[in-house]
Design a protein around this motif. Structure first.
Motif, mmCIF file in Angstrom:
data_model
loop_
_atom_site.group_PDB
_atom_site.id
_atom_site.type_symbol
_atom_site.label_atom_id
_atom_site.label_comp_id
_atom_site.label_asym_id
_atom_site.label_seq_id
_atom_site.Cartn_x
_atom_site.Cartn_y
_atom_site.Cartn_z
ATOM 1 N N GLN A 525 0.487 -1.190 -0.361
ATOM 2 C CA GLN A 525 -0.183 0.014 0.085
ATOM 3 C C GLN A 525 0.856 1.278 -0.049
ATOM 4 O O GLN A 525 1.815 1.630 0.765
ATOM 5 C CB GLN A 525 -1.170 -0.168 1.192
ATOM 6 C CG GLN A 525 -2.522 -0.655 0.778
ATOM 7 C CD GLN A 525 -3.220 -0.886 2.530
ATOM 8 O OE1 GLN A 525 -2.439 -0.505 3.394
ATOM 9 N NE2 GLN A 525 -4.193 -1.481 1.818
ATOM 10 N N SER A 576 3.737 4.607 8.493
ATOM 11 C CA SER A 576 3.161 3.138 9.327
ATOM 12 C C SER A 576 3.681 2.200 9.594
ATOM 13 O O SER A 576 3.421 1.224 10.126
ATOM 14 C CB SER A 576 3.446 2.399 7.334
ATOM 15 O OG SER A 576 4.908 2.426 7.255
ATOM 16 N N GLU A 585 -0.355 -0.593 13.110
ATOM 17 C CA GLU A 585 -0.759 -0.253 11.364
ATOM 18 C C GLU A 585 -0.201 1.267 11.835
ATOM 19 O O GLU A 585 0.326 1.546 10.207
ATOM 20 C CB GLU A 585 -1.742 -0.808 10.805
ATOM 21 C CG GLU A 585 -2.361 -2.500 11.268
ATOM 22 C CD GLU A 585 -1.607 -3.031 11.000
ATOM 23 O OE1 GLU A 585 -1.535 -2.644 9.357
ATOM 24 O OE2 GLU A 585 -0.459 -4.140 10.953
ATOM 25 N N TRP A 609 -4.013 4.563 11.825
ATOM 26 C CA TRP A 609 -4.386 3.473 10.817
ATOM 27 C C TRP A 609 -5.252 3.034 10.768
ATOM 28 O O TRP A 609 -5.860 2.712 9.704
ATOM 29 C CB TRP A 609 -3.053 3.516 10.749
ATOM 30 C CG TRP A 609 -3.060 3.818 8.662
ATOM 31 C CD1 TRP A 609 -3.391 2.198 8.070
ATOM 32 C CD2 TRP A 609 -3.647 4.316 7.456
ATOM 33 N NE1 TRP A 609 -3.419 2.439 6.862
ATOM 34 C CE2 TRP A 609 -3.689 4.453 6.593
ATOM 35 C CE3 TRP A 609 -3.037 5.284 8.150
ATOM 36 C CZ2 TRP A 609 -3.570 4.272 5.768
ATOM 37 C CZ3 TRP A 609 -3.564 6.956 6.409
ATOM 38 C CH2 TRP A 609 -3.032 5.979 5.105
ATOM 39 N N THR A 610 -5.231 2.152 11.763
ATOM 40 C CA THR A 610 -6.352 0.826 11.794
ATOM 41 C C THR A 610 -7.858 2.052 11.366
ATOM 42 O O THR A 610 -8.334 0.619 10.714
ATOM 43 C CB THR A 610 -6.641 0.252 12.972
ATOM 44 O OG1 THR A 610 -6.859 0.420 13.805
ATOM 45 C CG2 THR A 610 -4.862 -0.914 12.874
ATOM 46 N N ASP A 613 -7.754 2.758 7.917
ATOM 47 C CA ASP A 613 -7.808 1.200 6.623
ATOM 48 C C ASP A 613 -9.415 0.929 6.827
ATOM 49 O O ASP A 613 -9.958 0.414 5.460
ATOM 50 C CB ASP A 613 -6.846 0.401 7.138
ATOM 51 C CG ASP A 613 -7.176 -0.862 6.778
ATOM 52 O OD1 ASP A 613 -5.987 -0.624 6.297
ATOM 53 O OD2 ASP A 613 -7.717 -1.927 6.415
ATOM 54 N N HIS A 614 -10.669 0.336 8.060
ATOM 55 C CA HIS A 614 -11.385 0.009 8.303
ATOM 56 C C HIS A 614 -12.580 0.775 7.143
ATOM 57 O O HIS A 614 -13.394 0.516 6.631
ATOM 58 C CB HIS A 614 -11.914 0.031 9.565
ATOM 59 C CG HIS A 614 -13.433 -0.589 9.591
ATOM 60 N ND1 HIS A 614 -13.589 -2.463 9.387
ATOM 61 C CD2 HIS A 614 -14.170 -0.317 9.961
ATOM 62 C CE1 HIS A 614 -15.065 -2.412 9.581
ATOM 63 N NE2 HIS A 614 -15.038 -0.763 10.269
ATOM 64 N N LEU A 618 -9.832 -0.105 3.029
ATOM 65 C CA LEU A 618 -7.854 -0.104 2.058
ATOM 66 C C LEU A 618 -7.538 -1.647 1.358
ATOM 67 O O LEU A 618 -6.856 -2.156 0.736
ATOM 68 C CB LEU A 618 -7.036 0.714 2.636
ATOM 69 C CG LEU A 618 -7.900 2.000 3.020
ATOM 70 C CD1 LEU A 618 -6.106 2.789 3.300
ATOM 71 C CD2 LEU A 618 -7.639 3.128 1.432
ATOM 72 N N SER A 619 -7.220 -2.289 2.991
ATOM 73 C CA SER A 619 -7.136 -3.478 2.663
ATOM 74 C C SER A 619 -8.043 -4.296 1.678
ATOM 75 O O SER A 619 -7.219 -5.479 1.256
ATOM 76 C CB SER A 619 -7.070 -3.924 4.291
ATOM 77 O OG SER A 619 -6.166 -3.609 5.351
#
Length: 626
Positions: A525, A576, A585, A609-610, A613-614, A618-619
């Motif tokens: 990423q 990161s 993360e 960052w989690t 991301d949620h 993004l993941s």
């Protein structure tokens, strides 16, 4: 005296440039088919569907026709919750306290009381925001309103104070549009921003005659789909404004001497308006065909901050840009550097506690790089743009303790230095500094004996004012934010051409001003994070061509930790690295332009960052999309 005050207010509106909207045409009022509903004669009423709550002339709370709470109550507003229950707020006139109730079926329960203010509460209204958080505006008879966050399980918290007209009694909030409507009896109808993270601007929507369509007085208010309803008690008229399609209706209110208070209910096709008399507490009902409102909102995911830093020392626009210094031996001992463009450089730990302050002058942007050898000793380096001297201000960082020391300045050729970022490649270490004219200078930093020196190696240019910039050491790209236009990418190496390519332009998704820029790289990423200051949001695009769109988000209020939301962000930084705790993360740090909880000087907010991301999945994303 009242007429003189109205003229003074109107003159102030014109002279200060307060935004006004065109007043509706003064068409003749229609009669309407008013009815006398079968109900006790209330002094205040709240209606939604089959639920009807009223306050009697002696101050008791009624549910339907039954007394549910005896007291000395006045003013009433309500909101239905996601579980079907209702939250109601009223004022206990005897104690001058706002009281929050929960209504479940036929059960009315007092949840909490707000502290009695040092003024008489003239009126109140509720607001439910895009996080489904409830707040109440309490109108101050002296002029103003306090906005309080309501949570039945925690003590109420004051969010902000708004300046308003003296003696304002009536307000109503359109939750979907975050619009707070206030009537000023001798002037007209105002609209404010209900969201505490927005500017406290106001708009004058309609005026008393002859400048507007309100004949004699601006009184009771209620939100209707697409607009607002207002009573003119002295003229006994109802005004219905539908701003969505610029429609305005006036209706004569029969049989009531002073129709001062309003309640409305809407079933999707029919609007029911209840006008209440202030004298004999009579009530009349008018049913009208009224289309459902179609609200186009700038909805986006909301993440919550996990921590915030101590504030800077002075109010005003002071805090600006953060950087993150990684302690590579003990990541949990890493530091956040934050510029203060009134005073110097703050250093915080990951809990937000200040560990050091360097009084270095008006520092604007700051960046960090590692492993600099100076006089045979290894240091890490922070560089900031110093607006007092249009210079690069250098700070050495002890790699083991994170303690900073002043290492002097390098004068630039910029007349008004602004943004700054660092870059390292095989040729050396560089600082990019930009100015308000659009000029960008690239300086090579090198050690000579026990001091750092700088040499100008290249000049770049954008058409108008830039500030935020970030350089990617791995790919050799320099990203620059031209505030009103776009993000651009240049080759970062000193021996490369100076032509720029556009990454993303200002649009309905990225709002000017473009401010802070930062890079996140982990496990394939690689994102560019952008502060979209104009709408208090953050945009993610790929940091590799074709710079695909990845999404956007806002940072909201964390009720549990008592941390307010974020607005007017200037600088930001992201890492990161696994910093432990909630930051396994990575971590995003952003400047907060309005520190609301409590009202305080600016600071910086920390977001795991989690959470981002949620929120943006993004993941799970493949190709870029919103």
């Amino acid at each position: 005296m009242e007429k003189a005050f109205a003229l003074i207010v109107l003159a102030a509106v014109i002279l200060t440039g307060c935004e006004t909207e065109k007043a509706p045409l003064q068409e003749a009022p229609s009669e309407g088919n008013w009815q006398s509903p079968a109900m006790p004669q209330p002094q205040t009423l709240w209606v939604e569907g089959d639920t009807r709550v009223a306050i009697t002339a002696n101050g008791d709370l009624l549910l339907g026709d039954q007394v549910r709470q005896r007291g000395h109550f006045e003013s009433l507003d309500g909101r239905r919750q996601g579980d079907g229950s209702v939250r109601l707020v009223s004022v206990d006139r005897q104690s001058n306290e706002a009281v929050l109730f929960a209504l479940n079926d036929d059960s009315l329960t007092e949840l909490q009381r707000l502290p009695a203010p040092d003024y008489q509460i003239n009126g109140l209204c509720l607001y439910r925001d895009n996080q489904s958080l409830l707040s109440v505006f309490l109108l101050d008879e002296r002029g103003g309103a306090d906005q309080w966050l309501l949570d039945g399980s925690r003590p109420p918290r004051k969010l902000r104070h708004l300046v308003m007209p003296p003696d304002a009694e009536f307000c109503a909030v359109d939750d979907a549009r975050a619009a707070l409507y206030v009537s000023e009896e001798t002037v007209g109808l105002w609209r404010y921003q209900a969201d505490p993270e927005q500017d406290p601007e106001r708009q004058l929507l309609d005026l008393l005659a002859p400048r507007g369509s309100i004949q004699k007085s601006a009184s009771g208010l209620a939100v209707v789909p697409g607009g607002v309803a207002l009573l003119d008690k002295e003229a006994a008229e109802l005004h219905l404004y539908r701003f969505a399609d610029d429609v305005h209706h006036r209706y004569s209110v029969p049989d009531l001497d002073e129709p001062e208070r309003l309640a409305v209910s809407h079933d999707g096709s029919t609007l029911s308006v209840f006008a209440l008399d202030d004298g004999d507490h009579g009530v009349r009902r008018l049913d009208l065909p009224w289309e459902q409102d179609t609200v186009v909102t700038d909805a986006m995911p909301v993440v919550e901050p996990s921590a915030q830093t101590d504030t800077v020392a002075r109010f005003g626009d002071a805090a600006d840009d953060p950087a993150i210094w990684l302690n590579r031996q003990h990541r949990e001992a890493s530091r956040i550097l934050g510029t203060d463009k009134k005073a110097g450089l703050h250093v915080y730990d990951l809990h937000g506690k200040e560990t050091q302050f360097l009084a270095a002058g008006r520092l604007n942007n700051v960046d960090v790089r590692y492993d600099l050898t100076l006089a045979g000793k290894r240091h890490d380096l922070a560089v900031a743009s110093n607006r007092d001297h249009n210079s690069l201000h250098l700070f050495l960082i002890d790699p083991s303790t994170g303690v900073l020391s002043d290492a002097g300045q390098i004068a630039t050729g910029l007349e008004e230095i602004y943004g700054l970022c660092l870059y390292r490649d095989h040729q050396g270490l560089y600082a990019f500094a930009n100015g308000k004219s659009g000029a960008i200078e690239q300086w090579r930093l090198h050690a000579e004996g026990e001091a750092l020196q700088g040499a100008l190696v290249r000049k770049l240019q954008v058409d108008s004012q830039p500030e935020g910039c970030v350089a990617d050491d791995d790919t050799g790209r320099l990203f620059v934010g031209e505030e009103d236009n776009a993000v651009w990418v240049f080759p970062a190496a000193a021996d490369q051409p100076v032509e720029a390519k556009q990454v993303v332009a200002v649009s309905d998704r990225l709002h000017a001003d473009i401010e802070g820029l930062a890079l996140y790289r982990k496990d394939g990423q690689h994102f560019l994070v952008i502060s979209s200051q104009g709408n208090n949001s953050y945009v993610l695009v790929d940091a590799e061509p074709p710079y695909a769109w990845r999404g956007r988000f806002r940072i909201g209020l964390n009720v549990a930790r008592g941390i307010d939301g974020v607005s007017e962000t200037d600088g930001l930084e992201v890492t990161s690295a696994n910093l432990g705790g909630p930051y396994t993360e990575g971590l995003l740090v952003v400047q907060d332009g309005r520190n609301r909880l409590p009202q305080a000087p600016q600071n910086f907010k920390l977001v795991p960052w989690t959470a981002i991301d949620h929120a943006l999945q993004l993941s799970e994303q493949g190709n870029g999309h919103e």
